[in-house]
Design a protein around this motif. Structure first.
Motif, mmCIF file in Angstrom:
data_model
loop_
_atom_site.group_PDB
_atom_site.id
_atom_site.type_symbol
_atom_site.label_atom_id
_atom_site.label_comp_id
_atom_site.label_asym_id
_atom_site.label_seq_id
_atom_site.Cartn_x
_atom_site.Cartn_y
_atom_site.Cartn_z
ATOM 1 N N TYR A 1 0.830 -1.204 0.000
ATOM 2 C CA TYR A 1 0.000 0.000 0.000
ATOM 3 C C TYR A 1 0.867 1.257 0.000
ATOM 4 C CZ TYR A 1 -4.493 2.336 0.999
ATOM 5 O OH TYR A 1 -5.638 3.078 0.924
ATOM 6 N N LEU A 2 1.928 1.236 0.812
ATOM 7 C CA LEU A 2 2.843 2.377 0.840
ATOM 8 C C LEU A 2 3.596 2.519 -0.478
ATOM 9 C CD1 LEU A 2 4.309 2.002 4.449
ATOM 10 C CD2 LEU A 2 2.964 3.923 3.583
ATOM 11 N N PHE A 3 3.991 1.390 -1.059
ATOM 12 C CA PHE A 3 4.746 1.430 -2.322
ATOM 13 C C PHE A 3 3.937 2.092 -3.433
ATOM 14 C CE2 PHE A 3 5.785 -0.459 -6.446
ATOM 15 C CZ PHE A 3 7.141 -0.134 -6.538
ATOM 16 N N VAL A 4 2.695 1.646 -3.625
ATOM 17 C CA VAL A 4 1.899 2.201 -4.722
ATOM 18 C C VAL A 4 1.517 3.655 -4.442
ATOM 19 C CG1 VAL A 4 1.020 -0.051 -5.428
ATOM 20 C CG2 VAL A 4 -0.310 1.313 -3.804
ATOM 21 N N PHE A 5 1.355 4.006 -3.156
ATOM 22 C CA PHE A 5 0.992 5.383 -2.810
ATOM 23 C C PHE A 5 2.104 6.353 -3.189
ATOM 24 C CE2 PHE A 5 0.885 8.996 0.146
ATOM 25 C CZ PHE A 5 -0.423 9.453 -0.044
ATOM 26 N N PHE A 6 3.357 5.986 -2.908
ATOM 27 C CA PHE A 6 4.474 6.886 -3.155
ATOM 28 C C PHE A 6 5.100 6.715 -4.542
ATOM 29 C CE2 PHE A 6 4.595 6.830 1.568
ATOM 30 C CZ PHE A 6 4.512 8.202 1.784
ATOM 31 N N VAL A 7 5.039 5.491 -5.107
ATOM 32 C CA VAL A 7 5.746 5.211 -6.362
ATOM 33 C C VAL A 7 4.811 5.128 -7.566
ATOM 34 C CG1 VAL A 7 7.279 3.573 -7.542
ATOM 35 C CG2 VAL A 7 7.530 3.968 -5.074
ATOM 36 N N LEU A 8 3.599 4.622 -7.361
ATOM 37 C CA LEU A 8 2.687 4.394 -8.480
ATOM 38 C C LEU A 8 1.300 4.969 -8.166
ATOM 39 C CD1 LEU A 8 2.917 2.876 -11.252
ATOM 40 C CD2 LEU A 8 1.859 0.921 -10.110
ATOM 41 N N PRO A 9 1.204 6.270 -7.938
ATOM 42 C CA PRO A 9 -0.057 6.878 -7.491
ATOM 43 C C PRO A 9 -1.073 7.091 -8.621
ATOM 44 C CG PRO A 9 1.607 8.577 -7.719
ATOM 45 C CD PRO A 9 2.289 7.259 -8.050
ATOM 46 N N ILE A 10 -1.653 5.993 -9.100
ATOM 47 C CA ILE A 10 -2.625 6.077 -10.190
ATOM 48 C C ILE A 10 -3.946 5.446 -9.744
ATOM 49 C CG2 ILE A 10 -0.893 6.050 -12.023
ATOM 50 C CD1 ILE A 10 -1.554 3.076 -12.423
ATOM 51 N N ASN A 11 -5.026 5.896 -10.362
ATOM 52 C CA ASN A 11 -6.349 5.315 -10.125
ATOM 53 C C ASN A 11 -6.959 4.891 -11.453
ATOM 54 O OD1 ASN A 11 -6.231 5.787 -7.352
ATOM 55 N ND2 ASN A 11 -7.132 7.820 -7.534
ATOM 56 N N PHE A 12 -7.695 3.796 -11.426
ATOM 57 C CA PHE A 12 -8.388 3.300 -12.618
ATOM 58 C C PHE A 12 -9.789 2.867 -12.215
ATOM 59 C CE2 PHE A 12 -9.799 -0.505 -14.910
ATOM 60 C CZ PHE A 12 -9.889 -0.006 -16.211
ATOM 61 N N LYS A 13 -10.772 3.225 -13.010
ATOM 62 C CA LYS A 13 -12.141 2.866 -12.680
ATOM 63 C C LYS A 13 -12.909 2.442 -13.912
ATOM 64 C CE LYS A 13 -16.055 4.415 -9.889
ATOM 65 N NZ LYS A 13 -16.590 5.510 -9.039
ATOM 66 N N SER A 14 -13.580 1.284 -13.823
ATOM 67 C CA SER A 14 -14.465 0.807 -14.874
ATOM 68 C C SER A 14 -15.690 0.193 -14.209
ATOM 69 C CB SER A 14 -13.751 -0.238 -15.743
ATOM 70 O OG SER A 14 -13.508 -1.419 -15.002
ATOM 71 N N ILE A 15 -16.634 -0.269 -14.995
ATOM 72 C CA ILE A 15 -17.856 -0.847 -14.436
ATOM 73 C C ILE A 15 -17.541 -2.100 -13.622
ATOM 74 C CG2 ILE A 15 -20.067 -1.937 -15.006
ATOM 75 C CD1 ILE A 15 -20.182 -0.172 -17.482
ATOM 76 N N PHE A 16 -16.591 -2.895 -14.099
ATOM 77 C CA PHE A 16 -16.287 -4.168 -13.448
ATOM 78 C C PHE A 16 -15.199 -4.044 -12.386
ATOM 79 C CE2 PHE A 16 -13.789 -8.124 -13.279
ATOM 80 C CZ PHE A 16 -14.765 -8.997 -12.806
ATOM 81 N N LEU A 17 -14.116 -3.343 -12.704
ATOM 82 C CA LEU A 17 -12.945 -3.308 -11.825
ATOM 83 C C LEU A 17 -12.509 -1.873 -11.541
ATOM 84 C CD1 LEU A 17 -10.543 -4.841 -10.431
ATOM 85 C CD2 LEU A 17 -9.342 -4.640 -12.632
ATOM 86 N N SER A 18 -12.170 -1.627 -10.268
ATOM 87 C CA SER A 18 -11.613 -0.334 -9.868
ATOM 88 C C SER A 18 -10.301 -0.568 -9.128
ATOM 89 C CB SER A 18 -12.583 0.432 -8.964
ATOM 90 O OG SER A 18 -13.765 0.772 -9.657
ATOM 91 N N ILE A 19 -9.292 0.236 -9.478
ATOM 92 C CA ILE A 19 -7.993 0.161 -8.819
ATOM 93 C C ILE A 19 -7.662 1.546 -8.276
ATOM 94 C CG2 ILE A 19 -5.528 -0.308 -9.099
ATOM 95 C CD1 ILE A 19 -6.252 -2.147 -11.434
ATOM 96 N N GLU A 20 -7.364 1.611 -6.980
ATOM 97 C CA GLU A 20 -7.067 2.896 -6.347
ATOM 98 C C GLU A 20 -5.714 2.823 -5.655
ATOM 99 O OE1 GLU A 20 -9.598 6.216 -3.896
ATOM 100 O OE2 GLU A 20 -9.701 4.149 -3.186
ATOM 101 N N PHE A 21 -4.679 3.240 -6.384
ATOM 102 C CA PHE A 21 -3.338 3.278 -5.824
ATOM 103 C C PHE A 21 -3.029 4.647 -5.224
ATOM 104 C CE2 PHE A 21 -1.480 -0.237 -8.778
ATOM 105 C CZ PHE A 21 -2.172 -1.185 -8.038
ATOM 106 N N ASN A 22 -3.930 5.592 -5.397
ATOM 107 C CA ASN A 22 -3.723 6.946 -4.875
ATOM 108 C C ASN A 22 -4.918 7.360 -4.020
ATOM 109 O OD1 ASN A 22 -2.628 9.479 -4.435
ATOM 110 N ND2 ASN A 22 -3.439 10.329 -6.338
ATOM 111 N N PRO A 23 -5.088 6.714 -2.845
ATOM 112 C CA PRO A 23 -6.207 7.068 -1.971
ATOM 113 C C PRO A 23 -5.965 8.429 -1.336
ATOM 114 C CG PRO A 23 -4.745 5.603 -0.814
ATOM 115 C CD PRO A 23 -4.192 5.724 -2.221
ATOM 116 N N GLY A 24 -6.961 8.984 -0.703
ATOM 117 C CA GLY A 24 -6.749 10.212 0.038
ATOM 118 C C GLY A 24 -5.795 9.981 1.194
#
Length: 406
Positions: free
Chosen positions: A115-138
């Motif tokens: 969680y820390l790695f993606v927050f600092f290194v890969l802060p991206i979000n992706f959203k679709s009807i089926f799958l959502s990926i949140e690497f940059n939460p608040g």
């Protein structure tokens, strides 16, 4: 145990949702279906947990009419989620003796690092009807998750790397917490770190009460004029790591706290919660409906630095305080039950604390203490991770009752 490990991995790394629900929801359903009738049903706290759900159900049925109410389906979905969270807590209470806590802690630790790695290194979000990926939460979401998972991770870290590993981990997690910019999180983690060090050093526990007295005296000295001047100088050093914490250290009667919009917004929303409570004191307005309730926000005009935005905007914000949210959505009955869910394990912690009998399994209490404090500045009791903490904490209460230790 493998499915359970995967479940807690994604609780600590809550970045994936499928069809609008966290992936942990589906893993938990699979876990329950495979476990079947092997689960016993009686445990301490069961009445409190399901009473809390019952109050939510009743308040949903009698929720006041509102033009912004999201509808019947919204209420049904929220109730299903609450049933899942309460069932999750119950699962960990009932099955505590069958769970390999070291393995659980290991996968929580792995999830926390991811969680820390993606927050600092890969802060991206992706959203679709089926799958959502949140690497940059608040920031608030990340900080709250860390306060839950860091103490739990220490169980595995201590068993794997002993005291040196724990101290190294505390330094690492403190640095990363400061890097998030979360000022309240940084202070709470400091408290948690103090407790963690005490747990892994049995001899130190004997002096806990004296250390606490010293800390209280230090806090009193810091209120003097000369200490305040030194604190201001020190705050500029803190700015290099955490500007918001540095600003908080510099606060005076006319300083940062009175001009910090996030702080003033919290005060305004606390006033909104009190306003709702006065109108709906018994069972509140219904689960997750705080942001959909149009309050008068009588105190809005006195907050000069909030005047650039409308009342309507602030009426759509979350409570920024879990206790106020529970009070306004579940009423006084719901708040009393919620406080009992939190306080019963903390009372047991207090007994172990003052008798200097804390052991590794009590690290869960450190997580509970951390989130109980943080609940004052964030609305975060509506999620799977805090109910994991509640469940494991009550599991210790149940085990203590069986063994009649204290």
């Amino acid at each position: 145990q493998l499915r359970l490990n995967i479940f807690v991995l994604f609780l600590a790394f809550p970045s994936f949702s499928v069809i609008g629900n966290s992936i942990t929801f589906y893993i938990f359903i699979d876990l329950i279906l495979r476990l079947g009738s092997k689960v016993k049903t009686s445990f301490k706290g069961k009445t409190l947990f399901f009473l809390f759900f019952a109050i939510g159900l009743i308040s949903s049925i009698f929720t006041p009419v509102s033009d912004r109410h999201p509808g019947f389906l919204f209420s049904v979905i929220i109730l299903i989620q609450f049933l899942y969270w309460i069932s999750e807590a119950s699962f960990f209470i009932k099955n505590y003796n069958r769970i390999n806590i070291n393995e659980l802690s290991k996968w929580i630790f792995i999830g926390t690092i991811l969680y820390l790695f993606v927050f600092f290194v890969l802060p991206i979000n992706f959203k679709s009807i089926f799958l959502s990926i949140e690497f940059n939460p608040g920031r608030n979401a990340l900080v709250f998750n860390l306060l839950c998972t860091i103490p739990l991770s220490m169980y595995y870290i201590y068993n794997r790397w002993k005291k040196k590993g724990v101290i190294t981990a505390i330094i690492f997690f403190t640095f990363t917490m400061l890097m998030t910019g979360g000022r309240s999180g940084s202070i709470i983690l400091l408290i948690q770190s103090f407790l963690i060090i005490g747990i892994i050093n049995q001899k130190l526990q004997r002096f806990f009460r004296y250390i606490l007295i010293i800390l209280v005296l230090i806090f009193g000295v810091l209120q003097t004029e000369s200490a305040q001047k030194s604190l201001v100088v020190f705050s500029y050093t803190v700015d290099n790591l955490n500007p918001r914490l540095g600003q908080l250290l510099r606060s005076t009667d006319e300083g940062a706290l009175n001009t910090d919009k996030s702080w003033m917004q919290r005060k305004l929303l606390i006033e909104k919660g009190i306003e709702i409570f006065k109108k709906h004191p018994i069972i509140g307005v219904g689960p997750n409906l705080f942001r959909y309730y149009d309050a008068d926000l009588i105190g809005f005009t006195k907050f000069e630095y909030l005047q650039g935005r409308s009342r309507e905007l602030y009426n759509q914000r979350s409570a920024h305080n879990s206790y106020i949210q529970v009070l306004s959505e579940y009423g006084i009955i719901g708040l009393i039950i919620f406080l009992l869910i939190i306080l019963r394990p903390l009372m047991l912690f207090g007994k172990y604390f003052f008798k200097a009998k804390l052991v590794l399994e009590h690290l869960i209490f450190v997580s509970l203490i951390g989130i109980s404090i943080h609940f004052y500045v964030i609305s975060a009791f509506t999620g799977a991770i805090p109910w994991l903490i509640f469940g494991l904490s009550w599991a210790i209460v149940n085990e203590n009752s069986k063994r009649k230790i204290l």
